[in-house]
Write an enzyme that holds these catalytic residues in place. Structure first.
Site, PDB file in Angstrom:
ATOM      1  CE  LYS A 191      -3.592   2.344   2.654  1.00 57.30           C
ATOM      2  NZ  LYS A 191      -4.541   2.258   3.771  1.00 57.30           N
ATOM      3  CE  LYS A 221      -6.031   1.809  -0.549  1.00 60.54           C
ATOM      4  NZ  LYS A 221      -6.233   2.084   0.828  1.00 60.54           N
TER       5      LYS A 221
HETATM    6  C1  PBG Z   1      -7.632   3.212   5.647  1.00 59.18           C
HETATM    7  C2  PBG Z   1      -7.830   3.132   4.192  1.00 59.18           C
HETATM    8  C3  PBG Z   1      -7.620   4.111   3.202  1.00 59.18           C
HETATM    9  C4  PBG Z   1      -8.072   3.563   2.001  1.00 59.18           C
HETATM   10  C5  PBG Z   1      -8.505   2.283   2.279  1.00 59.18           C
HETATM   11  N1  PBG Z   1      -8.330   2.032   3.623  1.00 59.18           N
HETATM   12  C6  PBG Z   1      -7.162   5.489   3.341  1.00 59.18           C
HETATM   13  C7  PBG Z   1      -5.756   5.804   3.567  1.00 59.18           C
HETATM   14  O1  PBG Z   1      -4.892   4.962   3.703  1.00 59.18           O
HETATM   15  O2  PBG Z   1      -5.508   7.001   3.681  1.00 59.18           O
HETATM   16  C8  PBG Z   1      -8.106   4.256   0.671  1.00 59.18           C
HETATM   17  C9  PBG Z   1      -9.128   3.755  -0.285  1.00 59.18           C
HETATM   18  C10 PBG Z   1      -9.434   4.615  -1.443  1.00 59.18           C
HETATM   19  O3  PBG Z   1      -8.786   5.643  -1.695  1.00 59.18           O
HETATM   20  O4  PBG Z   1     -10.372   4.261  -2.172  1.00 59.18           O
HETATM   21  N2  PBG Z   1      -6.332   3.176   6.091  1.00 59.18           N
END
Ligand code: PBG
Length: 334
Positions: free
Chosen positions: A202, A256
């Site tokens: 991520k 992601k």
């Molecule tokens: C929570 C989380 C996030 C997303 C999914 N889970 C936000 C982040 O990390 O700031 C992002 C999902 C999206 O942008 O569609 N940690």
């Protein structure tokens, strides 16, 4: 030598000229059963609040979310992933609401069981929707998320989710050792068959902007760069993260965002033996929507081309905010 023999010998266009041949040779399929449906659930009754930067996506109270999920289930979607959205006043520095077994996520999970909705429940497991500062765990004096203390809270939150009906838990906070801690915690609590979908890879991405509107989780201080990954780092870091999570017991791993990271999806797919999930994130949705609403691109075709690219890169499953539209665009089965 006559003019016919001067052309190229190999002519790839031969197989493109006929619609039947094109259809027969198309090999990347996206099915409705490949799609995981995200939902934002919030307190109240009859609430259906559109997210400003994600037209067509709504924060929903439990009753409305259940209706939404029942409709998706009837249309052949098989799994959803739930994010909790709570009032600012209910947030504190340690994210207490995250570990409350009566919070809105647990309530939704129980309601889905009660309504006998046959979709598999996945929960996003993180603290950022529940902390007053918007970070993914409690902070130390230097505003850094305290890794191991966060793990303890995540275990508690995960056990609550499992008890309420989650079949898959997806930790998204990028804390080290999360999967090992959760696996042990869930097993000890009697949930050995609840599986773990690791947000293994991520990135600290600007593509999450609209989600932070949707989940009200903008960090009030600093950013997430000391726990989420640097997009410009060598792809071997992605392989390390994926590898660690699989070793610690992840049943599936996620990459992601998706569209800007197709190379990473491919690399992770080639090096690991567990299913790979791609997350078409909020910013990817918002960009398609904005351009489509302006008449600048063809929404359906751009969406399909994006999803096909993720599958072609090696994703087994895709999280997409486009479930409703995809009912029209995707076949139920092969
Ligand atoms: C929570 C989380 C996030 C997303 C999914 N889970 C936000 C982040 O990390 O700031 C992002 C999902 C999206 O942008 O569609 N940690």
């Amino acid at each position: 030598m006559n003019s016919f023999s001067t052309g190229p010998i190999k002519r790839p266009r031969r197989l493109r000229q006929d619609a039947n041949l094109r259809a027969m040779l198309s090999s990347t399929r996206v099915l409705r059963s490949d799609i995981i449906v995200p939902i934002f659930v919030t307190n109240g009754v009859g609430v259906r609040r559109e997210v400003k930067s994600m037209p067509g996506v709504f924060q929903m109270s439990v009753d409305v979310a259940c209706e939404f999920l029942a409709a998706r289930s009837a249309a052949g979607f098989r799994a959803f992933i739930v994010f909790g959205v709570i009032e600012r006043e209910a947030k504190d520095a340690v994210g207490s609401a995250a570990t409350d077994e009566k919070n809105v996520v647990c309530t939704l999970l129980q309601a889905v069981v009660r309504a006998n909705i046959q979709m598999t429940a996945i929960t996003d497991l993180c603290m950022c929707e529940y902390t007053s500062h918007g970070h993914c765990g409690p902070l130390d004096d230097n505003q850094q998320v305290i890794n191991d203390k966060t793990l303890m809270l995540l275990v508690k939150q995960a056990v609550n989710h499992a008890r309420a009906g989650a079949k898959v838990i997806a930790p998204s906070g990028m804390m080290d050792g999360t999967i090992a801690a959760l696996r042990r915690g869930l097993d000890d609590a009697g949930f050995a068959s609840v599986s773990l979908l690791a947000y293994a890879v991520k990135y600290a991405s600007a593509f999450y902007g609209p989600f932070r509107d949707a989940a009200d989780s903008v960090p009030t201080i600093g950013d997430r760069k000391n726990y989420q990954m640097d997009p410009s780092r060598d792809v071997r870091e992605a392989l390390l993260e994926a590898d660690l999570d699989v070793q610690e017991g992840a049943d599936m791993i996620m990459v992601k965002p998706a569209l800007a990271y197709l190379d990473v999806i491919r690399a992770v797919r080639e090096k690991s033996t567990v299913p790979v999930v791609a997350y078409q994130v909020s910013g990817e949705y918002a960009m398609i929507e904005a351009a489509a609403q302006n008449g600048w691109i063809d929404r359906d075709r751009v969406l399909m081309e994006s999803l096909v690219s993720m599958k072609r890169a090696g994703a087994d499953l895709i999280i997409s905010y486009y479930a409703e539209l995809l009912e029209k665009l995707l076949p139920l089965q092969a």
